[in-house]
Motif scaffolding. Structure first.
Motif, PDB file in Angstrom:
ATOM      1  N   ASP A   1      26.910  23.683   5.688  1.00  0.00           N
ATOM      2  CA  ASP A   1      27.114  24.990   5.063  1.00  0.00           C
ATOM      3  C   ASP A   1      27.819  25.905   6.068  1.00  0.00           C
ATOM      4  OD1 ASP A   1      26.960  27.155   3.347  1.00  0.00           O
ATOM      5  OD2 ASP A   1      24.842  27.558   3.758  1.00  0.00           O
TER       6      ASP A   1
ATOM      7  N   ARG B   1      30.042  28.813   7.858  1.00  0.00           N
ATOM      8  CA  ARG B   1      30.198  30.246   7.612  1.00  0.00           C
ATOM      9  C   ARG B   1      31.521  30.469   6.884  1.00  0.00           C
ATOM     10  NH1 ARG B   1      31.889  35.292   9.833  1.00  0.00           N
ATOM     11  NH2 ARG B   1      30.150  36.753   9.945  1.00  0.00           N
TER      12      ARG B   1
ATOM     13  N   LYS C   1      30.259  39.679   0.974  1.00  0.00           N
ATOM     14  CA  LYS C   1      29.098  39.279   0.180  1.00  0.00           C
ATOM     15  C   LYS C   1      28.767  37.811   0.451  1.00  0.00           C
ATOM     16  CE  LYS C   1      25.964  39.735  -2.986  1.00  0.00           C
ATOM     17  NZ  LYS C   1      24.703  40.378  -2.652  1.00  0.00           N
ATOM     18  N   ALA C   2      29.790  36.979   0.531  1.00  0.00           N
ATOM     19  CA  ALA C   2      29.572  35.551   0.813  1.00  0.00           C
ATOM     20  C   ALA C   2      28.928  35.364   2.182  1.00  0.00           C
ATOM     21  CB  ALA C   2      30.895  34.785   0.719  1.00  0.00           C
TER      22      ALA C   2
ATOM     23  N   GLN D   1      26.984  37.579   3.706  1.00  0.00           N
ATOM     24  CA  GLN D   1      25.587  38.011   3.560  1.00  0.00           C
ATOM     25  C   GLN D   1      24.742  36.895   2.959  1.00  0.00           C
ATOM     26  OE1 GLN D   1      25.780  41.539   1.153  1.00  0.00           O
ATOM     27  NE2 GLN D   1      26.156  42.887   2.904  1.00  0.00           N
ATOM     28  N   ASN D   2      25.256  36.259   1.917  1.00  0.00           N
ATOM     29  CA  ASN D   2      24.533  35.152   1.284  1.00  0.00           C
ATOM     30  C   ASN D   2      24.368  33.983   2.251  1.00  0.00           C
ATOM     31  OD1 ASN D   2      24.316  36.579  -1.107  1.00  0.00           O
ATOM     32  ND2 ASN D   2      26.144  35.656  -1.989  1.00  0.00           N
ATOM     33  N   TRP D   3      25.419  33.683   3.007  1.00  0.00           N
ATOM     34  CA  TRP D   3      25.367  32.601   3.985  1.00  0.00           C
ATOM     35  C   TRP D   3      24.323  32.897   5.057  1.00  0.00           C
ATOM     36  CZ3 TRP D   3      26.448  32.547   9.238  1.00  0.00           C
ATOM     37  CH2 TRP D   3      26.531  31.284   9.826  1.00  0.00           C
ATOM     38  N   GLU D   4      24.324  34.151   5.572  1.00  0.00           N
ATOM     39  CA  GLU D   4      23.351  34.525   6.597  1.00  0.00           C
ATOM     40  C   GLU D   4      21.923  34.406   6.068  1.00  0.00           C
ATOM     41  OE1 GLU D   4      24.800  38.404   7.672  1.00  0.00           O
ATOM     42  OE2 GLU D   4      26.085  37.579   9.258  1.00  0.00           O
ATOM     43  N   SER D   5      21.735  34.779   4.826  1.00  0.00           N
ATOM     44  CA  SER D   5      20.415  34.655   4.212  1.00  0.00           C
ATOM     45  C   SER D   5      19.995  33.186   4.134  1.00  0.00           C
ATOM     46  CB  SER D   5      20.436  35.280   2.807  1.00  0.00           C
ATOM     47  OG  SER D   5      19.208  35.113   2.170  1.00  0.00           O
ATOM     48  N   ARG D   6      20.928  32.326   3.741  1.00  0.00           N
ATOM     49  CA  ARG D   6      20.623  30.884   3.692  1.00  0.00           C
ATOM     50  C   ARG D   6      20.294  30.353   5.079  1.00  0.00           C
ATOM     51  NH1 ARG D   6      25.170  30.928   0.463  1.00  0.00           N
ATOM     52  NH2 ARG D   6      26.435  29.886   2.038  1.00  0.00           N
TER      53      ARG D   6
ATOM     54  N   SER E   1      16.831  31.452   6.060  1.00  0.00           N
ATOM     55  CA  SER E   1      15.871  30.665   5.287  1.00  0.00           C
ATOM     56  C   SER E   1      15.789  29.244   5.825  1.00  0.00           C
ATOM     57  CB  SER E   1      16.289  30.655   3.811  1.00  0.00           C
ATOM     58  OG  SER E   1      15.435  29.849   3.061  1.00  0.00           O
TER      59      SER E   1
END
Length: 66
Positions: free
Chosen positions: A9, A11, A45-46, A48-53, A56
């Motif tokens: 995944d 960045r 936004k992508a 931010q979503n990547w950092e969240s993944r 997690s």
């Protein structure tokens, strides 16, 4: 996607900013800079979503004990 391998995944890459000369100055709608601004917002936004993944994933890996 393997939850323990962050290389599955990568960045997101930012959109390339247009050269200043890419705009013709005729008031086009959309201007190349308008399109780039939209792409940049989508990239942000992508990311931010990547950092969240990634957060997690790291939490999951630390919970497992890797």
């Amino acid at each position: 996607m393997n939850d323990t391998d962050p290389t599955d995944d990568p960045r997101p890459c930012p959109p390339e900013e247009p050269d200043l000369n890419a705009c013709c100055g005729n008031g086009c709608t959309p201007c190349v800079f308008d399109i780039w601004a939209e792409e940049k917002r989508a990239w942000e936004k992508a990311v931010q979503n990547w950092e969240s993944r990634q957060r997690s994933r790291l939490k999951t890996v630390s919970d497992i004990g890797f």
